[in-house]
Scaffold this motif. Structure first.
Motif, PDB file in Angstrom:
ATOM      1  N   MET A   1       0.935  -1.162   0.107  1.00  0.00           N
ATOM      2  CA  MET A   1      -0.125  -0.087   0.092  1.00  0.00           C
ATOM      3  C   MET A   1       1.047   1.386   0.150  1.00  0.00           C
ATOM      4  SD  MET A   1      -3.095  -1.154   2.754  1.00  0.00           S
ATOM      5  CE  MET A   1      -4.211  -0.271   2.070  1.00  0.00           C
ATOM      6  N   SER A   2       2.152   1.108  -0.349  1.00  0.00           N
ATOM      7  CA  SER A   2       3.002   2.178  -0.315  1.00  0.00           C
ATOM      8  C   SER A   2       2.926   3.223  -1.481  1.00  0.00           C
ATOM      9  CB  SER A   2       4.603   1.882  -0.338  1.00  0.00           C
ATOM     10  OG  SER A   2       4.826   1.183  -1.797  1.00  0.00           O
ATOM     11  N   ASN A   3       3.492   4.368  -1.580  1.00  0.00           N
ATOM     12  CA  ASN A   3       3.344   5.423  -2.673  1.00  0.00           C
ATOM     13  C   ASN A   3       1.948   5.783  -2.930  1.00  0.00           C
ATOM     14  OD1 ASN A   3       5.440   6.678  -4.159  1.00  0.00           O
ATOM     15  ND2 ASN A   3       6.393   4.949  -4.276  1.00  0.00           N
ATOM     16  N   ASN A   4       0.979   6.003  -2.131  1.00  0.00           N
ATOM     17  CA  ASN A   4      -0.329   6.578  -2.286  1.00  0.00           C
ATOM     18  C   ASN A   4      -0.476   7.832  -1.555  1.00  0.00           C
ATOM     19  OD1 ASN A   4      -1.767   4.330  -4.073  1.00  0.00           O
ATOM     20  ND2 ASN A   4      -0.620   3.105  -2.345  1.00  0.00           N
ATOM     21  N   LYS A   5      -1.598   8.213  -1.304  1.00  0.00           N
ATOM     22  CA  LYS A   5      -1.964   9.291  -0.601  1.00  0.00           C
ATOM     23  C   LYS A   5      -2.781   9.107   0.520  1.00  0.00           C
ATOM     24  CE  LYS A   5      -1.528  12.458  -4.510  1.00  0.00           C
ATOM     25  NZ  LYS A   5      -1.993  13.311  -5.173  1.00  0.00           N
ATOM     26  N   LEU A   6      -2.527   7.633   1.200  1.00  0.00           N
ATOM     27  CA  LEU A   6      -3.254   7.266   2.338  1.00  0.00           C
ATOM     28  C   LEU A   6      -3.144   8.528   3.647  1.00  0.00           C
ATOM     29  CD1 LEU A   6      -2.624   3.617   2.080  1.00  0.00           C
ATOM     30  CD2 LEU A   6      -4.724   4.627   1.345  1.00  0.00           C
ATOM     31  N   SER A   7      -4.360   8.647   4.212  1.00  0.00           N
ATOM     32  CA  SER A   7      -4.107   9.428   5.525  1.00  0.00           C
ATOM     33  C   SER A   7      -4.960   8.766   6.557  1.00  0.00           C
ATOM     34  CB  SER A   7      -4.733  10.942   5.158  1.00  0.00           C
ATOM     35  OG  SER A   7      -6.245  10.761   5.020  1.00  0.00           O
ATOM     36  N   GLY A   8      -4.779   9.452   7.836  1.00  0.00           N
ATOM     37  CA  GLY A   8      -5.469   8.860   8.823  1.00  0.00           C
ATOM     38  C   GLY A   8      -4.597   7.959   9.669  1.00  0.00           C
ATOM     39  N   ASN A   9      -5.087   7.198  10.516  1.00  0.00           N
ATOM     40  CA  ASN A   9      -4.294   6.470  11.257  1.00  0.00           C
ATOM     41  C   ASN A   9      -4.090   4.922  10.767  1.00  0.00           C
ATOM     42  OD1 ASN A   9      -4.343   8.633  13.180  1.00  0.00           O
ATOM     43  ND2 ASN A   9      -5.723   7.790  14.597  1.00  0.00           N
ATOM     44  N   ILE A  10      -3.326   4.275  11.022  1.00  0.00           N
ATOM     45  CA  ILE A  10      -3.200   2.876  10.712  1.00  0.00           C
ATOM     46  C   ILE A  10      -3.940   2.093  11.802  1.00  0.00           C
ATOM     47  CG2 ILE A  10      -1.624   0.905  10.741  1.00  0.00           C
ATOM     48  CD1 ILE A  10       0.830   2.732  10.712  1.00  0.00           C
ATOM     49  N   PRO A  11      -5.125   1.259  11.106  1.00  0.00           N
ATOM     50  CA  PRO A  11      -5.883   0.803  12.088  1.00  0.00           C
ATOM     51  C   PRO A  11      -5.315  -0.458  12.998  1.00  0.00           C
ATOM     52  CG  PRO A  11      -6.744   0.538   9.436  1.00  0.00           C
ATOM     53  CD  PRO A  11      -4.988   1.072   9.667  1.00  0.00           C
ATOM     54  N   PRO A  12      -5.898  -0.311  14.314  1.00  0.00           N
ATOM     55  CA  PRO A  12      -5.304  -1.344  15.087  1.00  0.00           C
ATOM     56  C   PRO A  12      -5.873  -2.687  14.747  1.00  0.00           C
ATOM     57  CG  PRO A  12      -6.214   0.596  16.300  1.00  0.00           C
ATOM     58  CD  PRO A  12      -6.584   0.578  14.788  1.00  0.00           C
ATOM     59  N   ASP A  13      -6.541  -3.085  14.030  1.00  0.00           N
ATOM     60  CA  ASP A  13      -7.176  -4.424  13.631  1.00  0.00           C
ATOM     61  C   ASP A  13      -5.941  -5.057  12.704  1.00  0.00           C
ATOM     62  OD1 ASP A  13      -9.354  -4.177  15.092  1.00  0.00           O
ATOM     63  OD2 ASP A  13     -10.754  -3.794  13.258  1.00  0.00           O
ATOM     64  N   MET A  14      -5.120  -4.266  12.179  1.00  0.00           N
ATOM     65  CA  MET A  14      -4.004  -4.888  11.202  1.00  0.00           C
ATOM     66  C   MET A  14      -3.432  -5.847  12.059  1.00  0.00           C
ATOM     67  SD  MET A  14      -3.852  -3.410   8.356  1.00  0.00           S
ATOM     68  CE  MET A  14      -2.449  -3.949   7.682  1.00  0.00           C
ATOM     69  N   GLY A  15      -3.512  -5.746  13.412  1.00  0.00           N
ATOM     70  CA  GLY A  15      -2.797  -6.762  14.195  1.00  0.00           C
ATOM     71  C   GLY A  15      -3.488  -8.119  14.633  1.00  0.00           C
ATOM     72  N   LYS A  16      -4.610  -8.176  13.798  1.00  0.00           N
ATOM     73  CA  LYS A  16      -5.391  -9.470  13.768  1.00  0.00           C
ATOM     74  C   LYS A  16      -4.769 -10.401  12.518  1.00  0.00           C
ATOM     75  CE  LYS A  16      -9.325  -7.409  16.011  1.00  0.00           C
ATOM     76  NZ  LYS A  16     -10.888  -7.350  15.696  1.00  0.00           N
ATOM     77  N   LEU A  17      -3.945  -9.778  11.769  1.00  0.00           N
ATOM     78  CA  LEU A  17      -3.546 -10.392  10.621  1.00  0.00           C
ATOM     79  C   LEU A  17      -2.414 -11.261  10.937  1.00  0.00           C
ATOM     80  CD1 LEU A  17      -4.054  -7.499   7.808  1.00  0.00           C
ATOM     81  CD2 LEU A  17      -5.871  -9.379   8.474  1.00  0.00           C
ATOM     82  N   LYS A  18      -2.762 -12.379  11.544  1.00  0.00           N
ATOM     83  CA  LYS A  18      -1.523 -13.374  12.113  1.00  0.00           C
ATOM     84  C   LYS A  18      -0.515 -13.888  11.144  1.00  0.00           C
ATOM     85  CE  LYS A  18      -2.939 -12.530  16.262  1.00  0.00           C
ATOM     86  NZ  LYS A  18      -3.371 -13.479  17.326  1.00  0.00           N
ATOM     87  N   ARG A  19      -1.077 -14.135   9.958  1.00  0.00           N
ATOM     88  CA  ARG A  19      -0.143 -14.819   9.093  1.00  0.00           C
ATOM     89  C   ARG A  19       0.529 -13.762   7.940  1.00  0.00           C
ATOM     90  NH1 ARG A  19      -0.995 -20.128   8.830  1.00  0.00           N
ATOM     91  NH2 ARG A  19      -0.152 -20.548   6.766  1.00  0.00           N
ATOM     92  N   LEU A  20       0.308 -12.607   8.443  1.00  0.00           N
ATOM     93  CA  LEU A  20       0.871 -11.540   7.418  1.00  0.00           C
ATOM     94  C   LEU A  20       2.355 -11.638   7.600  1.00  0.00           C
ATOM     95  CD1 LEU A  20      -0.018  -9.045   5.625  1.00  0.00           C
ATOM     96  CD2 LEU A  20       0.261  -7.737   7.553  1.00  0.00           C
ATOM     97  N   GLN A  21       2.972 -11.492   6.403  1.00  0.00           N
ATOM     98  CA  GLN A  21       4.742 -11.549   6.460  1.00  0.00           C
ATOM     99  C   GLN A  21       5.241 -10.377   6.089  1.00  0.00           C
ATOM    100  OE1 GLN A  21       5.811 -14.879   4.213  1.00  0.00           O
ATOM    101  NE2 GLN A  21       5.221 -16.511   5.537  1.00  0.00           N
ATOM    102  N   GLU A  22       4.641  -9.496   5.224  1.00  0.00           N
ATOM    103  CA  GLU A  22       4.970  -8.111   4.842  1.00  0.00           C
ATOM    104  C   GLU A  22       3.924  -6.904   4.745  1.00  0.00           C
ATOM    105  OE1 GLU A  22       6.987  -8.347   1.241  1.00  0.00           O
ATOM    106  OE2 GLU A  22       8.254 -10.355   1.511  1.00  0.00           O
ATOM    107  N   MET A  23       4.376  -6.097   5.322  1.00  0.00           N
ATOM    108  CA  MET A  23       3.508  -4.652   5.345  1.00  0.00           C
ATOM    109  C   MET A  23       4.379  -3.511   4.928  1.00  0.00           C
ATOM    110  SD  MET A  23       1.747  -2.944   8.588  1.00  0.00           S
ATOM    111  CE  MET A  23       0.645  -4.421   9.169  1.00  0.00           C
ATOM    112  N   TYR A  24       3.673  -2.791   3.728  1.00  0.00           N
ATOM    113  CA  TYR A  24       4.508  -1.699   3.198  1.00  0.00           C
ATOM    114  C   TYR A  24       3.355  -0.433   3.011  1.00  0.00           C
ATOM    115  CZ  TYR A  24       7.840  -5.138   1.433  1.00  0.00           C
ATOM    116  OH  TYR A  24       8.612  -6.057   1.546  1.00  0.00           O
ATOM    117  N   PHE A  25       3.446   0.388   4.126  1.00  0.00           N
ATOM    118  CA  PHE A  25       2.736   1.501   4.228  1.00  0.00           C
ATOM    119  C   PHE A  25       3.519   2.891   3.870  1.00  0.00           C
ATOM    120  CE2 PHE A  25      -0.245  -0.979   6.832  1.00  0.00           C
ATOM    121  CZ  PHE A  25      -1.410  -0.591   6.139  1.00  0.00           C
TER     122      PHE A  25
END
Length: 626
Positions: A1-25
């Motif tokens: 999700m990098s290189n966009n114009k996303l604003s606001g907070n990072i959702p705390p629910d991201m912590g529920k994605l237990k099998r997530l291996q890479e996160m690009y913001f």
């Protein structure tokens, strides 16, 4: 999700994605804090949140992401200390990027756990203290960036184990001591930046030091040797030769004098050794004290912030005289008044400005203190070199000066005022044109922010309102607005600031012009005589060139006893008075040209410095200080 114009907070629910291996913001407009819930992502391999507007501290829970190979939090507004849990992530191998934030405090010893790390970048923060020896355990490290902080002490000997280093940048800190010779043997090292520190001694000529484009040591005034391209002075070993000869003579004398002489000499040498050792310990402990000054130590050093030690009160805090190291070291401590909403911004602005600048006419910051007091309230302070002669404000508008023994008359003669005017102008020229990064606008130049050392050299201080300029200096203004209302102090603030214009280098020039007029008339711009349209600028302008004597400070024409002895003729005295009048006419002309109403019509600081030196060379015929 990098290189966009996303604003606001990072959702705390991201912590529920237990099998997530890479996160690009990275490269978005995200704000708020980093969610603590990200610590639940135990399978996370790569996390990149750089180039956003994230605030707060790094959640210690990220230390639970035991599979992380890459963590990039650079270019945000994160603050606080770096949690040791981050440095306990032994899995980190690709890189740990923490640069261009507002982290404070020392580098945790746990950094030595990153044995597999390739890149560590913690540059452009406000980290303090010594570099821990444990960093030598990071034997696979290839790039280490620590520039633009407040690190002190020497380069640890454990750096000798980092033989895989390719890039090492320690510039713009307060490091000292000698440059270790082991860097010569680092065959992979192709970039070494040690500039703008306090290193001393011999610069090697082999290894990476052979290439002047690969090695930078500028801004270390006590270095010598090196290859010719570095343009350093030659090292002088004559003193050491004399010392060896002296020791040899002492040895011969001790033998000739017999047993009694030997015993006396050994006793004498032993006492000298003890004194030298005590001095070394004192010097070392003095440095360590400055690295680790806490609320408790500052409270003790200022006698519980006693009014007797109060040096002055500013917009966002109070400055106290403090004595540390058992009375051997005097420092100045600026304690922020955090009850004022803007004080924290002022603290960060001053740290941000001062960590990027090195100049003989700028007040040097020694360290910072960020903690809590005994009531649990936040406490922030800046620690500076102590200026024994106080501020220019005191000398211009006070009749006496208080020192440790007695009071003396505070009368600045013409030569002293000219020297101080050049000092201040040189500091502003450096800020506007010669900073390594962007030009810096001081925004609050006035006599109380010009401090004088024991040689009466002027130092510009108080960068609590300073701003980085985003434009070159051919532009009259920056596109950066201030969040602290009108910038500066009444009387010294340029008129365009009062109309909502952005800060600019020309604003500093205006303030300097008013300061210059005040120095030589000894009249504040807020004097009661200035009513309606009449101000200090027009007061001086209308007197030029024929009525200079009427508006100038009468003290400038007062002859001292030594002057009277030299000027034994009426003609000599009249010539001296004529030269003073000519000098004042030129100085007032510069002050008026700097303080005109239209920003684009003002002089720039390069021309001001040139003109001031011409005045000094032409009229005073000397460059030495009185």
């Amino acid at each position: 999700m990098s290189n966009n114009k996303l604003s606001g907070n990072i959702p705390p629910d991201m912590g529920k994605l237990k099998r997530l291996q890479e996160m690009y913001f990275h490269i978005n407009n995200l704000s708020g804090n980093i969610p603590h819930s990200l610590g639940n992502l135990s399978m996370l391999l790569k996390l990149s949140l750089s180039d956003n507007d994230l605030h707060g501290s790094i959640p210690s829970g990220l230390g639970s992401c035991q599979s992380l190979l890459l963590l990039n939090l650079s270019i945000n507004n994160l603050s606080g200390t770096i949690p040791p849990e981050i440095f306990s992530l032994s899995s980190l191998s690709i890189g740990l990027y923490l640069s261009r934030n507002r982290f404070t405090g020392p580098l945790p010893m746990e950094v030595g756990n990153l044995k597999n790390l390739g890149i560590l970048d913690m540059s452009e923060n406000m980290l303090t203290g010594e570099i821990p020896n444990s960093i030598g355990s990071c034997t696979l490290m290839e790039t280490l960036g620590m520039q633009g902080n407040f690190f002190q002490g020497t380069i640890p000997s454990s750096f000798s184990y980092l033989r895989g280093l390719q890039k090492l940048d320690l510039s713009r800190n307060n490091l000292s001591g000698k440059i270790p010779n082991f860097f010569v043997g680092f065959s992979s090292l192709y970039l070494l930046n040690l500039s703008y520190n306090n290193f001393e001694g011999l610069v090697p000529t082999n290894g990476v030091f052979k290439n002047s484009s690969a090695t930078s040591v500028v801004g270390n005034s006590q270095l010598c040797g090196g290859i010719p391209e570095m343009r350093l002075p030659k090292c002088n070993f004559k003193e050491s030769t004399k010392t060896k000869l002296t020791l040899s003579m002492k040895l011969i004398i001790s033998i000739v004098c017999g047993l009694l002489g030997v015993i006396s000499m050994l006793s004498f040498l032993y006492v000298c050794w003890l004194r030298k050792k005590r001095k070394e310990i004192t010097s070392s402990s003095s440095g360590n004290l400055l690295l680790n000054l806490s609320y408790q130590s500052l409270q003790k050093a200022t006698d519980e912030f006693s009014p007797a030690n109060l040096l002055g009160v500013g917009s966002f805090g109070s400055v106290y005289k403090a004595i540390i190291n058992e009375g051997r070291t005097t420092i100045a401590v600026k304690v922020l008044n955090l009850q004022r909403r803007e004080a924290s911004k002022s603290f960060l602005a001053e740290c941000e400005a001062l960590r990027n600048i090195r100049h003989r006419n700028l007040v040097k910051i020694l360290t910072v203190c960020s903690g809590v007091d005994y009531q649990g309230n936040d406490f922030k302070a800046l620690v500076y070199e102590f200026m024994v002669n106080g501020s220019l404000e005191d000398w211009l508008h006070s009749s006496t000066i208080e020192d440790q023994v007695h009071q003396e008359q505070r009368d600045l003669n013409l030569n002293q005022r000219l020297n101080i005017a050049i000092d201040v102008a040189s500091a502003l020229e450096y800020l506007h044109y010669h900073c390594q990064k962007k030009p810096i606008i001081h925004c609050d130049l006035k006599p109380s922010n010009v401090l004088l050392d024991d040689e009466m050299i002027g130092h510009v201080g108080d960068f609590g309102l300073a701003r980085f300029s985003s434009e070159d200096n051919n532009n009259s203004s920056t596109n950066q607005s201030s969040s602290i209302g009108v910038r500066g102090t009444i009387g010294y603030t340029p008129p365009e600031y009062g109309m909502g214009n952005e800060v600019s280098s020309y604003g500093d020039v205006y303030s300097y012009g008013i300061l210059l007029l005040e120095m030589f008339t000894r009249k504040r711009p807020t004097d009661d005589m200035f009513q309606g349209r009449l101000n200090l600028h027009y007061f001086v302008q209308e007197a030029l060139p024929n009525r200079v004597v009427e508006i100038a400070d009468p003290i400038l024409f007062r002859e001292r006893e030594e002057d009277i002895a030299m000027n034994n003729s009426h003609n000599n005295s009249r010539t001296r008075r004529s030269k003073i009048q000519e000098c004042l006419t030129l100085m007032f002309g510069i002050g008026v040209a700097c303080s005109v109403e239209q920003p684009g019509e003002r002089m720039n600081m390069k021309d001001v410095v040139t003109e001031l030196h011409l005045v000094k060379k032409r009229l005073l015929k000397t460059t030495s200080r009185p």
